[in-house]
Each structure stands twice: as C-alpha cells, then as structure tokens.
Design a protein around this motif. Structure first.
Motif, PDB file in Angstrom:
ATOM      1  N   TRP A 141       0.829  -1.202   0.000  1.00 25.26           N
ATOM      2  CA  TRP A 141       0.000   0.000   0.000  1.00 25.26           C
ATOM      3  C   TRP A 141       0.869   1.260   0.000  1.00 25.26           C
ATOM      4  CZ3 TRP A 141      -4.609   2.149  -0.660  1.00 25.26           C
ATOM      5  CH2 TRP A 141      -4.851   3.399  -0.089  1.00 25.26           C
ATOM      6  N   THR A 142       1.932   1.247   0.814  1.00 23.00           N
ATOM      7  CA  THR A 142       2.800   2.421   0.914  1.00 23.00           C
ATOM      8  C   THR A 142       3.506   2.691  -0.408  1.00 23.00           C
ATOM      9  OG1 THR A 142       3.139   2.018   3.286  1.00 23.00           O
ATOM     10  CG2 THR A 142       4.729   3.444   2.173  1.00 23.00           C
ATOM     11  N   ARG A 143       3.994   1.650  -1.067  1.00 21.16           N
ATOM     12  CA  ARG A 143       4.669   1.848  -2.360  1.00 21.16           C
ATOM     13  C   ARG A 143       3.707   2.430  -3.397  1.00 21.16           C
ATOM     14  NH1 ARG A 143       6.827  -3.433  -1.083  1.00 21.16           N
ATOM     15  NH2 ARG A 143       8.986  -3.224  -0.347  1.00 21.16           N
ATOM     16  N   SER A 144       2.480   1.920  -3.407  1.00 22.37           N
ATOM     17  CA  SER A 144       1.507   2.445  -4.371  1.00 22.37           C
ATOM     18  C   SER A 144       1.170   3.896  -4.072  1.00 22.37           C
ATOM     19  CB  SER A 144       0.232   1.593  -4.343  1.00 22.37           C
ATOM     20  OG  SER A 144      -0.425   1.693  -3.086  1.00 22.37           O
ATOM     21  N   ARG A 145       1.120   4.257  -2.799  1.00 20.35           N
ATOM     22  CA  ARG A 145       0.820   5.635  -2.413  1.00 20.35           C
ATOM     23  C   ARG A 145       1.970   6.567  -2.805  1.00 20.35           C
ATOM     24  NH1 ARG A 145      -2.930   8.059   0.985  1.00 20.35           N
ATOM     25  NH2 ARG A 145      -2.215   9.947   2.057  1.00 20.35           N
ATOM     26  N   MET A 146       3.210   6.092  -2.641  1.00 16.39           N
ATOM     27  CA  MET A 146       4.362   6.912  -3.011  1.00 16.39           C
ATOM     28  C   MET A 146       4.430   7.098  -4.526  1.00 16.39           C
ATOM     29  SD  MET A 146       7.260   5.470  -0.324  1.00 16.39           S
ATOM     30  CE  MET A 146       8.522   6.600  -0.916  1.00 16.39           C
ATOM     31  N   LYS A 147       4.086   6.058  -5.296  1.00 17.19           N
ATOM     32  CA  LYS A 147       4.067   6.178  -6.751  1.00 17.19           C
ATOM     33  C   LYS A 147       3.027   7.186  -7.221  1.00 17.19           C
ATOM     34  CE  LYS A 147       5.823   1.568  -7.907  1.00 17.19           C
ATOM     35  NZ  LYS A 147       5.505   0.256  -8.549  1.00 17.19           N
ATOM     36  N   ALA A 148       1.933   7.297  -6.455  1.00 12.42           N
ATOM     37  CA  ALA A 148       0.881   8.238  -6.810  1.00 12.42           C
ATOM     38  C   ALA A 148       1.210   9.662  -6.384  1.00 12.42           C
ATOM     39  CB  ALA A 148      -0.446   7.803  -6.184  1.00 12.42           C
ATOM     40  N   GLY A 149       2.378   9.869  -5.757  1.00 12.29           N
ATOM     41  CA  GLY A 149       2.795  11.205  -5.347  1.00 12.29           C
ATOM     42  C   GLY A 149       2.181  11.652  -4.038  1.00 12.29           C
ATOM     43  N   LYS A 150       1.595  10.751  -3.264  1.00  7.80           N
ATOM     44  CA  LYS A 150       0.989  11.101  -1.977  1.00  7.80           C
ATOM     45  C   LYS A 150       1.981  10.849  -0.838  1.00  7.80           C
ATOM     46  CE  LYS A 150      -3.669   9.916  -3.601  1.00  7.80           C
ATOM     47  NZ  LYS A 150      -4.863   9.069  -3.371  1.00  7.80           N
ATOM     48  N   VAL A 151       1.748  11.527   0.284  1.00  7.80           N
ATOM     49  CA  VAL A 151       2.628  11.380   1.440  1.00  7.80           C
ATOM     50  C   VAL A 151       2.288  10.085   2.173  1.00  7.80           C
ATOM     51  CG1 VAL A 151       3.371  12.381   3.629  1.00  7.80           C
ATOM     52  CG2 VAL A 151       2.837  13.873   1.688  1.00  7.80           C
ATOM     53  N   PRO A 152       3.246   9.175   2.328  1.00  9.89           N
ATOM     54  CA  PRO A 152       2.971   7.908   3.016  1.00  9.89           C
ATOM     55  C   PRO A 152       3.053   8.066   4.525  1.00  9.89           C
ATOM     56  CG  PRO A 152       5.229   7.936   2.284  1.00  9.89           C
ATOM     57  CD  PRO A 152       4.622   9.243   1.823  1.00  9.89           C
ATOM     58  N   LEU A 153       2.600   7.053   5.222  1.00  9.33           N
ATOM     59  CA  LEU A 153       2.718   7.067   6.680  1.00  9.33           C
ATOM     60  C   LEU A 153       4.191   7.051   7.077  1.00  9.33           C
ATOM     61  CD1 LEU A 153       1.007   6.922   9.328  1.00  9.33           C
ATOM     62  CD2 LEU A 153       1.468   4.465   9.292  1.00  9.33           C
ATOM     63  N   VAL A 154       4.974   6.205   6.421  1.00 14.84           N
ATOM     64  CA  VAL A 154       6.425   6.134   6.621  1.00 14.84           C
ATOM     65  C   VAL A 154       7.074   6.115   5.250  1.00 14.84           C
ATOM     66  CG1 VAL A 154       8.356   4.777   7.493  1.00 14.84           C
ATOM     67  CG2 VAL A 154       6.236   4.899   8.802  1.00 14.84           C
ATOM     68  N   ASP A 155       8.008   7.019   5.016  1.00 18.64           N
ATOM     69  CA  ASP A 155       8.699   7.077   3.736  1.00 18.64           C
ATOM     70  C   ASP A 155       9.685   5.910   3.647  1.00 18.64           C
ATOM     71  OD1 ASP A 155      10.327   7.744   1.515  1.00 18.64           O
ATOM     72  OD2 ASP A 155       9.769   9.858   1.749  1.00 18.64           O
ATOM     73  N   LEU A 156       9.425   4.976   2.736  1.00 16.39           N
ATOM     74  CA  LEU A 156      10.256   3.782   2.621  1.00 16.39           C
ATOM     75  C   LEU A 156      11.629   4.064   2.040  1.00 16.39           C
ATOM     76  CD1 LEU A 156       7.636   1.140   1.426  1.00 16.39           C
ATOM     77  CD2 LEU A 156       8.409   1.663   3.741  1.00 16.39           C
ATOM     78  N   SER A 157      11.875   5.309   1.600  1.00 21.03           N
ATOM     79  CA  SER A 157      13.206   5.625   1.089  1.00 21.03           C
ATOM     80  C   SER A 157      14.268   5.560   2.185  1.00 21.03           C
ATOM     81  CB  SER A 157      13.208   7.008   0.441  1.00 21.03           C
ATOM     82  OG  SER A 157      12.928   8.016   1.401  1.00 21.03           O
ATOM     83  N   VAL A 158      13.844   5.603   3.467  1.00 23.32           N
ATOM     84  CA  VAL A 158      14.816   5.456   4.556  1.00 23.32           C
ATOM     85  C   VAL A 158      15.363   4.035   4.598  1.00 23.32           C
ATOM     86  CG1 VAL A 158      13.745   7.264   5.941  1.00 23.32           C
ATOM     87  CG2 VAL A 158      13.041   4.888   6.266  1.00 23.32           C
ATOM     88  N   LEU A 159      14.727   3.117   3.875  1.00 21.88           N
ATOM     89  CA  LEU A 159      15.217   1.744   3.748  1.00 21.88           C
ATOM     90  C   LEU A 159      15.600   1.454   2.301  1.00 21.88           C
ATOM     91  CD1 LEU A 159      12.485  -0.066   5.913  1.00 21.88           C
ATOM     92  CD2 LEU A 159      14.745   0.725   6.641  1.00 21.88           C
ATOM     93  N   GLY A 160      15.996   2.501   1.588  1.00 21.65           N
ATOM     94  CA  GLY A 160      16.201   2.380   0.152  1.00 21.65           C
ATOM     95  C   GLY A 160      17.430   1.598  -0.249  1.00 21.65           C
ATOM     96  N   SER A 161      18.475   1.583   0.572  1.00 21.75           N
ATOM     97  CA  SER A 161      19.703   0.895   0.199  1.00 21.75           C
ATOM     98  C   SER A 161      19.896  -0.342   1.061  1.00 21.75           C
ATOM     99  CB  SER A 161      20.915   1.812   0.351  1.00 21.75           C
ATOM    100  OG  SER A 161      21.221   2.006   1.719  1.00 21.75           O
ATOM    101  N   SER A 162      20.751  -1.238   0.594  1.00 18.09           N
ATOM    102  CA  SER A 162      21.037  -2.460   1.344  1.00 18.09           C
ATOM    103  C   SER A 162      21.707  -2.146   2.679  1.00 18.09           C
ATOM    104  CB  SER A 162      21.938  -3.390   0.519  1.00 18.09           C
ATOM    105  OG  SER A 162      23.185  -2.770   0.236  1.00 18.09           O
TER     106      SER A 162
END
Length: 423
Positions: A141-162
C-alpha cells in the motif's frame, strides 16, 4: 521516538548529532538499569503495586516537562495515511500477541489456556502468520501511495539501500538478544534459585551499566573505524560472550567468569545500539528524521516482544525434553512420586517451592526430596546453557547483515545522491 529523532536531526549536526544519538541510545540502557535496581528494591521492600504509582508520577512529570521543548511547525497540508496506519498497527498487534502468547496458547497445537483454536492449531502461530501478511500489505500500500505522489505514513526511502536495511536487521537482532538475555537471566535467578528481585537487579547491573557507558563512548571510534568494522566486531563480541556464558554459567551469578561474560556482551550490545541508529539517522535527510524514528521505534518494540517470547518458548521446549529424561532415568524418583506432584511438568519452579510441595503433599523420603531438588536445579541450569548457545548462534548469523553496513569513516561520508545512500 519519532519526535525525539526529529528534534536531534533538527538541532544537531556532525559530531554533536552523533553524540546526541548516542545519548538517546544509551538512555534506554540506563533506564533499564534503573528499572531493575529501583523496581527490584521497591518490589522486595514494599511490594509491586506502589511501583505502578511511581511510574504514573514519573509519566506525569515527563508530560509536564515536554512542554518546554521547542515546538517545530507542522505541515497542515499533509493528510495522515489512515489505511497505512491501520495496516501497520494491525500487523504490530498481531505479531506482538502471537509471539507473546506462544507459551501460554501453544507453540503449534492449542493448549488449554488458548482462547480458541482453529482445527486444533494454536491461535499464536496463526496470528504471527497473519501479522506478516498484513505487514506485507502495508508495504504494498505504501509503495503504491508513493508512486501516486501522496505522502505515506512512513517514507520507505529510509530503507532504500542495502546498507540501511542491514542496519534495521542488525538493530532487530541486537534488541532481540538484549530482550532474551533480560528475560532469561532474571527467570533463572528468581524462579529457580528463589532469590529476590533486588538480587536480580544487582546481578544485571554489570550488563546494563556496560551497555550505557559503551553506547556513549563508541562514538569516539567513528572517526577511526567504519560502521561495518564496528558492527562486525561488536557482533563478534556478543557471540563470544554468549558462548562463554553458556560454558561458565553456574548457580552462582557473582562469579568473576559470569560477570566478565555479561560485561563483554554489554560492550557489544551498547556499541551496536548506538551504531545502527546513527547509521539510519545520518543516511537520511533531515526531513525524514521522523520516519527514521518510526522505523527504529517499531523495530525495537517488535524485537523486544520477539526476543522475550522466543526465549521463553525455547527454554520451555528444551526444559520439556531435559526434565522428562532426567526424571525417568533417576533411580531415586519412582513413578508414584512423579504422579503425585507432576514432577515432570515443564515449568520453572524454585527449589524452595519444590521442596515444600514434596514435604507437604507427598510421602517422599528426605533422600527422594533431595534428589528431586537436584534434578530441578540441574535440568534448569542445562536448559539455560542450551538457551545461551542458541542466542550465540543467532548473534553469529547477525555478522552477515553487519557486513553490509557502510564501510566509510565519518569524514568520508558521501554527498547526497551517492550510491552509499548517505545524505
């Protein structure tokens, strides 16, 4: 937690930020030490109920002092992701309930204490599986919300790298190990040895105090060593300490060998708590500090629940095998005595309580009572050692994610947009 991390990111940079993060990480350790010591002293002297009143008073004081913090302006244009909150909240609740009730509801098949069963299966493992599914739904759900340009509950980019994901894995494992040790040691000291909560607090001081001091001092090594080096070395320390404890632990927790083991484990634990938190904070831009805090808080809460529950389930399972075999093979414990008091029941019971029960409820001879107490003490000690060996194995596996932590020193932190993922 998100608010505290956001305040640190807003007000501190560089070495000051690392020191503030270290202070925040060590606060958990010193609070644990204080809780053991103060709670143990009050519990032994005036009982447990007054302790809750003291906790309430502390909560009120903290709430009043919180108004002295500088208030950052929010963004009224942002709408809270209600669906994301329900998904992640439901996942955390299901996972926590499932893990915390593995012992009382049944590891797989439902026990008598289970509120319900599904075809004879315990609800605890079913809740864990359902919690994992709902948690995956949150990420989808969060990934789909971020793709739509909406603000997610938690930005998953903080886990973007290995490297950032490795930091979260490392944090989960190290907090789980801490929770498991904080559950296992008091269980043995208070239940099997029958000692007071204050004695338990004294026994745990070397560990908790070492975690506190190390969490503050480890930031001095950031200029000389990379997070990867510190992480791998620290997990090596926790693994060695748990292996050492599994061999030297005895019925006396005041031995120098046991204290050394707890101190070495505390050094590794304290270094890791600050290290992985600092990696997450420095790898994300300031605007995502609250998201980092959310990830850290959720990871810590889940890890504490999982560590405690798995340690309990593991100890009870191992205890079931060791007690049954020891009682069956002991020449001075006849079947009639076992049936009178359920001597082969897989519970942790103190030696004094067992002796009293045998004296008052059975026709056991003094020799049989001594034999039963000896079996109780020996099997529980062997169970503790097996449990520590298992924790050492878990700690050893954590060296793998620690090997994916950033390999740069503080002055070498890449600029924003670098493939190291740091900002």
């Amino acid at each position: 937690m998100p608010s505290l991390v956001a305040l640190i990111a807003e007000n501190y940079v560089g070495d000051q930020q690392a020191t503030a993060v270290g202070s925040l990480g060590s606060a958990r350790a010193v609070s644990g030490m204080s809780a053991f010591f103060i709670g143990g002293a009050l519990g032994a002297s005036v009982g447990w109920r007054p302790v809750f009143g003291i906790v309430l008073a502390v909560a009120v004081i903290v709430f009043a002092l919180s108004f002295t913090l500088r208030s950052d302006k929010g963004d009224p244009s942002i709408e809270i992701d209600v669906i994301g909150a329900v998904l992640i909240g439901g996942s955390v609740v299901l996972l926590t309930l499932g893990f915390n009730n593995l012992n009382s509801w049944g590891l797989f098949f439902a026990d008598a204490g289970a509120p319900f069963d599904v075809g004879g299966v315990s609800p605890a493992p079913l809740m864990i599986v359902l919690g994992l599914i709902v948690g995956q739904g949150f990420f989808v759900w969060t990934r789909s919300r971020m793709k739509a340009g909406k603000v997610p509950l938690v930005d998953l980019s903080v886990l973007g790298s290995s490297r950032e994901r490795a930091a979260v894995y490392a944090m989960f494992i190290v907090v789980s190990l801490e929770a498991a040790l904080n559950f296992t040691v008091p269980l043995y000291i208070q239940i099997v040895q029958g000692r007071s909560s204050f004695d338990t607090a004294i026994a745990m001081i070397p560990f908790n105090l070492t975690v506190f001091v190390t969490a503050l001092l480890v930031i001095r090594f950031y200029r000389r060593y990379s997070p990867r080096t510190i992480g791998v070395f620290s997990f090596g320390l926790t693994t060695a300490a748990l292996l050492w404890l599994s061999f030297v632990v005895s019925n006396n927790w005041e031995t120098a060998a046991t204290i050394i083991g707890l101190i070495v484990f505390g050094i590794g634990q304290g270094a890791l708590v600050t290290l992985v938190f600092n990696v997450l904070v420095t790898a994300a831009p300031t605007r995502l500090a609250g998201d980092v805090g959310s990830v850290r808080g959720t990871t810590q809460n889940l890890a504490s629940a999982v560590g405690t529950a798995v340690a309990g389930a593991l100890l009870v399972t191992i205890l079931g095998f060791t007690v049954a075999s020891s009682v069956a093979s002991h020449p001075e414990l006849p079947d009639s005595l076992v049936e009178q008091v359920n001597l082969d029941n897989v519970n942790f019971v103190s030696n004094d309580n067992l002796r009293t029960a045998l004296e008052e409820q059975t026709d056991a001879t003094p020799a049989q009572i001594d034999a039963a107490v000896e079996v109780n003490e020996d099997t529980r000690l062997r169970t503790l050692r097996f449990g520590l060996l298992f924790l050492a194995a878990v700690s050893a596996t954590a060296i793998i994610p620690a090997g994916r932590l950033p390999n740069y020193r503080r002055e070498e932190i890449p600029a924003p947009g670098d493939d190291e993922g740091a900002a």
